[in-house]
Design a protein around this motif. Structure first.
Motif, PDB file in Angstrom:
ATOM      1  N   GLU A  33      -8.325  -3.821   6.850  1.00  0.00           N
ATOM      2  CA  GLU A  33      -6.908  -4.372   6.175  1.00  0.00           C
ATOM      3  C   GLU A  33      -5.991  -3.435   6.670  1.00  0.00           C
ATOM      4  O   GLU A  33      -4.784  -4.171   7.156  1.00  0.00           O
ATOM      5  CB  GLU A  33      -7.155  -4.343   4.742  1.00  0.00           C
ATOM      6  N   ILE A  34      -6.087  -2.138   6.604  1.00  0.00           N
ATOM      7  CA  ILE A  34      -5.009  -1.206   6.894  1.00  0.00           C
ATOM      8  C   ILE A  34      -4.789  -1.279   8.390  1.00  0.00           C
ATOM      9  O   ILE A  34      -3.698  -0.979   8.966  1.00  0.00           O
ATOM     10  CB  ILE A  34      -5.335   0.174   6.120  1.00  0.00           C
ATOM     11  N   GLY A  35      -6.152  -1.115   9.262  1.00  0.00           N
ATOM     12  CA  GLY A  35      -6.079  -0.745  10.663  1.00  0.00           C
ATOM     13  C   GLY A  35      -5.184  -1.796  11.328  1.00  0.00           C
ATOM     14  O   GLY A  35      -4.367  -1.270  12.105  1.00  0.00           O
ATOM     15  N   PRO A  36      -5.257  -3.245  11.221  1.00  0.00           N
ATOM     16  CA  PRO A  36      -4.174  -4.008  11.913  1.00  0.00           C
ATOM     17  C   PRO A  36      -2.823  -3.785  11.496  1.00  0.00           C
ATOM     18  O   PRO A  36      -1.916  -3.813  12.172  1.00  0.00           O
ATOM     19  CB  PRO A  36      -4.586  -5.422  11.282  1.00  0.00           C
ATOM     20  N   MET A  37      -2.429  -3.506  10.270  1.00  0.00           N
ATOM     21  CA  MET A  37      -1.252  -3.095   9.733  1.00  0.00           C
ATOM     22  C   MET A  37      -0.383  -1.819  10.666  1.00  0.00           C
ATOM     23  O   MET A  37       0.586  -2.013  10.844  1.00  0.00           O
ATOM     24  CB  MET A  37      -1.276  -2.901   8.354  1.00  0.00           C
ATOM     25  N   ILE A  38      -1.319  -0.907  10.618  1.00  0.00           N
ATOM     26  CA  ILE A  38      -0.814   0.158  11.557  1.00  0.00           C
ATOM     27  C   ILE A  38      -0.612  -0.056  13.051  1.00  0.00           C
ATOM     28  O   ILE A  38       0.307   0.064  13.793  1.00  0.00           O
ATOM     29  CB  ILE A  38      -1.664   1.366  11.284  1.00  0.00           C
ATOM     30  N   GLU A  39      -1.935  -0.655  13.439  1.00  0.00           N
ATOM     31  CA  GLU A  39      -1.808  -0.942  14.834  1.00  0.00           C
ATOM     32  C   GLU A  39      -0.612  -2.003  15.475  1.00  0.00           C
ATOM     33  O   GLU A  39      -0.018  -1.840  16.456  1.00  0.00           O
ATOM     34  CB  GLU A  39      -3.066  -1.773  15.393  1.00  0.00           C
ATOM     35  N   SER A  40      -0.250  -2.662  14.729  1.00  0.00           N
ATOM     36  CA  SER A  40       0.656  -3.863  15.010  1.00  0.00           C
ATOM     37  C   SER A  40       2.097  -3.579  14.260  1.00  0.00           C
ATOM     38  O   SER A  40       3.160  -4.386  14.406  1.00  0.00           O
ATOM     39  CB  SER A  40       0.341  -5.128  14.828  1.00  0.00           C
ATOM     40  N   HIS A  41       2.341  -2.407  13.679  1.00  0.00           N
ATOM     41  CA  HIS A  41       3.381  -1.888  12.870  1.00  0.00           C
ATOM     42  C   HIS A  41       4.687  -1.916  13.810  1.00  0.00           C
ATOM     43  O   HIS A  41       4.481  -1.596  14.994  1.00  0.00           O
ATOM     44  CB  HIS A  41       3.428  -0.597  12.174  1.00  0.00           C
ATOM     45  N   PRO A  42       5.619  -2.744  13.507  1.00  0.00           N
ATOM     46  CA  PRO A  42       6.915  -2.670  14.378  1.00  0.00           C
ATOM     47  C   PRO A  42       7.430  -1.423  14.736  1.00  0.00           C
ATOM     48  O   PRO A  42       8.329  -1.293  15.579  1.00  0.00           O
ATOM     49  CB  PRO A  42       7.939  -3.487  13.417  1.00  0.00           C
ATOM     50  N   ARG A  43       7.160  -0.336  13.923  1.00  0.00           N
ATOM     51  CA  ARG A  43       7.618   0.992  14.262  1.00  0.00           C
ATOM     52  C   ARG A  43       6.998   1.572  15.818  1.00  0.00           C
ATOM     53  O   ARG A  43       7.487   2.433  16.372  1.00  0.00           O
ATOM     54  CB  ARG A  43       7.321   2.040  13.235  1.00  0.00           C
ATOM     55  N   PHE A  44       5.726   0.892  15.855  1.00  0.00           N
ATOM     56  CA  PHE A  44       5.107   1.422  17.142  1.00  0.00           C
ATOM     57  C   PHE A  44       5.520   0.324  18.209  1.00  0.00           C
ATOM     58  O   PHE A  44       4.964  -0.922  18.274  1.00  0.00           O
ATOM     59  CB  PHE A  44       3.627   1.402  16.866  1.00  0.00           C
ATOM     60  N   LYS A  45       6.203   0.579  19.255  1.00  0.00           N
ATOM     61  CA  LYS A  45       6.736  -0.416  20.140  1.00  0.00           C
ATOM     62  C   LYS A  45       5.818  -0.945  21.054  1.00  0.00           C
ATOM     63  O   LYS A  45       5.988  -1.956  21.618  1.00  0.00           O
ATOM     64  CB  LYS A  45       7.952   0.207  20.836  1.00  0.00           C
ATOM     65  N   GLN A  46       5.036   0.045  21.348  1.00  0.00           N
ATOM     66  CA  GLN A  46       3.630  -0.430  22.159  1.00  0.00           C
ATOM     67  C   GLN A  46       2.520  -0.561  21.477  1.00  0.00           C
ATOM     68  O   GLN A  46       1.415  -0.704  22.147  1.00  0.00           O
ATOM     69  CB  GLN A  46       3.627   0.282  23.392  1.00  0.00           C
ATOM     70  N   ARG A  47       2.472  -0.852  20.096  1.00  0.00           N
ATOM     71  CA  ARG A  47       1.057  -0.958  19.432  1.00  0.00           C
ATOM     72  C   ARG A  47       0.345   0.578  19.412  1.00  0.00           C
ATOM     73  O   ARG A  47       1.010   1.582  20.181  1.00  0.00           O
ATOM     74  CB  ARG A  47       0.413  -2.012  19.757  1.00  0.00           C
ATOM     75  N   VAL A  48      -0.685   0.769  18.720  1.00  0.00           N
ATOM     76  CA  VAL A  48      -1.141   1.816  18.750  1.00  0.00           C
ATOM     77  C   VAL A  48      -2.388   1.899  18.076  1.00  0.00           C
ATOM     78  O   VAL A  48      -2.975   0.954  17.617  1.00  0.00           O
ATOM     79  CB  VAL A  48      -0.508   2.825  17.735  1.00  0.00           C
ATOM     80  N   ASN A  49      -3.446   2.842  18.424  1.00  0.00           N
ATOM     81  CA  ASN A  49      -4.781   2.974  18.080  1.00  0.00           C
ATOM     82  C   ASN A  49      -4.770   3.666  16.717  1.00  0.00           C
ATOM     83  O   ASN A  49      -4.266   4.806  16.609  1.00  0.00           O
ATOM     84  CB  ASN A  49      -5.624   3.790  18.808  1.00  0.00           C
TER      85      ASN A  49
ATOM     86  N   HIS B 192       0.910  -1.189  -0.078  1.00  0.00           N
ATOM     87  CA  HIS B 192      -0.111  -0.183  -0.031  1.00  0.00           C
ATOM     88  C   HIS B 192       0.942   1.270   0.186  1.00  0.00           C
ATOM     89  O   HIS B 192       1.987   1.021   0.394  1.00  0.00           O
ATOM     90  CB  HIS B 192      -0.902   0.125   1.253  1.00  0.00           C
ATOM     91  N   PRO B 193       0.408   2.331  -0.392  1.00  0.00           N
ATOM     92  CA  PRO B 193       1.184   3.781  -0.472  1.00  0.00           C
ATOM     93  C   PRO B 193       1.190   3.946   1.196  1.00  0.00           C
ATOM     94  O   PRO B 193       0.708   3.621   2.175  1.00  0.00           O
ATOM     95  CB  PRO B 193       0.163   4.521  -0.943  1.00  0.00           C
ATOM     96  N   ASP B 194       2.376   4.630   1.355  1.00  0.00           N
ATOM     97  CA  ASP B 194       2.752   5.163   2.746  1.00  0.00           C
ATOM     98  C   ASP B 194       1.484   5.805   3.353  1.00  0.00           C
ATOM     99  O   ASP B 194       0.844   6.700   2.724  1.00  0.00           O
ATOM    100  CB  ASP B 194       3.876   6.058   2.817  1.00  0.00           C
ATOM    101  N   ALA B 195       1.118   5.567   4.644  1.00  0.00           N
ATOM    102  CA  ALA B 195       0.211   6.110   5.517  1.00  0.00           C
ATOM    103  C   ALA B 195       0.821   7.634   5.875  1.00  0.00           C
ATOM    104  O   ALA B 195       1.912   7.398   6.553  1.00  0.00           O
ATOM    105  CB  ALA B 195      -0.448   5.290   6.503  1.00  0.00           C
ATOM    106  N   GLN B 196       0.210   8.687   5.853  1.00  0.00           N
ATOM    107  CA  GLN B 196       0.464   9.800   6.347  1.00  0.00           C
ATOM    108  C   GLN B 196      -0.116  10.174   7.757  1.00  0.00           C
ATOM    109  O   GLN B 196      -1.158  10.297   8.023  1.00  0.00           O
ATOM    110  CB  GLN B 196       0.164  11.202   5.264  1.00  0.00           C
ATOM    111  N   LEU B 197       0.561  10.051   8.886  1.00  0.00           N
ATOM    112  CA  LEU B 197       0.053   9.909   9.987  1.00  0.00           C
ATOM    113  C   LEU B 197       0.384  11.208  10.829  1.00  0.00           C
ATOM    114  O   LEU B 197       1.432  11.539  11.080  1.00  0.00           O
ATOM    115  CB  LEU B 197       0.704   8.686  10.969  1.00  0.00           C
ATOM    116  N   SER B 198      -0.621  11.483  11.645  1.00  0.00           N
ATOM    117  CA  SER B 198      -0.621  12.455  12.688  1.00  0.00           C
ATOM    118  C   SER B 198      -0.412  11.573  14.048  1.00  0.00           C
ATOM    119  O   SER B 198      -1.140  10.482  14.224  1.00  0.00           O
ATOM    120  CB  SER B 198      -1.578  13.225  13.048  1.00  0.00           C
ATOM    121  N   LEU B 199       0.463  11.971  15.031  1.00  0.00           N
ATOM    122  CA  LEU B 199       0.863  11.162  16.194  1.00  0.00           C
ATOM    123  C   LEU B 199       0.337  12.007  17.452  1.00  0.00           C
ATOM    124  O   LEU B 199       0.567  13.261  17.412  1.00  0.00           O
ATOM    125  CB  LEU B 199       2.217  10.883  16.060  1.00  0.00           C
TER     126      LEU B 199
END
Length: 297
Positions: free
Chosen positions: A184-200, A155-162
């Motif tokens: 599909e995209i939600g679980p990929m972001i939620e468990s992305h290895p860049r987020f060390k404690q996972r993310v909403n 998928h294209p890169d997600a543009q995220l506000s933190l």
């Protein structure tokens, strides 16, 4: 062991609420999963536990366990149900109430019109505030915010506000929340290895300067009908991006929430509904869990 419980929801985000003041509650991941299981338990997005406080300025301690059994920092819809539960159960008549969560104190008002408003606490926006590893990633300033490009396989890169509101959020703007592949995209972001404690993971569609539509794939719970801290994170992100003005009406799949933010104070209001009360044999419930939901010894 028999526990008394109350089933509640805030805009469809549903909870099993337990009184840990008048009964002994020892929560474990297995017990939380058993209660939350929609086929073998009561069924809920989160388990809420009301306890006596540790902090001298708090009326109660309020703890949140996701459906996967993990304890988390904050839940806005749960906070509204918490204060309604405390008043309906006769645990306190104080209004507003102060509740101790694991990151500090929050203030809650139970209004006469049936709604509840919550002072949500501090907002923070740096990568380290959401345990995000930004090393080597591109970013761009947008208004008062910074968008981070998160690579997603296929998928294209997600543009995220933190946004950190006790718990971590990553919000992206989409054209149409109904058509966007949140499942599909939600679980990929939620468990992305860049987020060390996972993310909403939040997906925000801007309708006008005071209105958004929102879907949230929650950490440890999956997509829920509403997410209170997610609504706050999306509204704050939209304001910082220059797309929104406070107050913001947030339309979730479970109903509307209202978020007001002046750059410092953050307040959310919405419904809190009691569905039913009952008793559960928690040890028997744990024994009924499918093997895949039971932690190894």
């Amino acid at each position: 062991m028999i526990w008394n419980f109350v089933k509640m929801h805030g805009a469809g985000n549903d909870f099993v609420v337990l009184d840990g003041v008048r009964q002994a509650i020892e929560m474990t991941p297995e017990r939380a999963r058993a209660l939350a299981h929609r086929q073998f338990g009561i069924g809920a997005d989160q388990i809420l536990l009301v306890e006596t406080p540790h902090h001298p300025e708090a009326d109660f301690r309020y703890r949140i366990f996701n459906a996967d059994g993990g304890e988390v920092e904050h839940c806005g819809n749960g906070a509204r149900c918490f204060v309604r539960f405390v008043h309906e159960q006769g645990l306190s008549r104080r209004n507003p109430l102060r509740a101790e969560i694991c990151t500090g104190l929050i203030t809650l008002d139970n209004s006469a019109d049936g709604g509840v408003s919550v002072e949500m606490g501090q907002t923070r926006f740096l990568p380290q505030d959401v345990a995000f590893d930004a090393a080597g990633l591109s970013s761009q300033a947008r208004g008062a915010d910074t968008l981070w490009a998160l690579p997603l396989a296929g998928h294209p890169d997600a543009q995220l506000s933190l946004v950190a509101i006790s718990n971590p959020h990553a919000v992206q703007q989409v054209d149409d929340v109904d058509r966007y592949p949140v499942e599909e995209i939600g679980p990929m972001i939620e468990s992305h290895p860049r987020f060390k404690q996972r993310v909403n993971a939040g997906f925000m569609q801007v309708v006008d300067r005071h209105t958004i539509r929102l879907r949230v794939y929650e950490r440890g719970a999956g997509e829920t009908l509403a997410c209170g801290t997610g609504a706050c994170a999306a509204a704050v992100a939209g304001i910082r991006l220059g797309l929104l003005d406070s107050p913001v009406q947030v339309h979730t799949r479970g109903g509307p929430l209202r978020v007001a933010w002046d750059g410092r104070q953050l307040r959310m209001s919405g419904p809190a509904t009691t569905v039913y009360s009952g008793q559960v044999d928690i040890d028997n419930l744990v024994q009924q869990l499918p093997l895949k939901d039971v932690s190894p010894p």
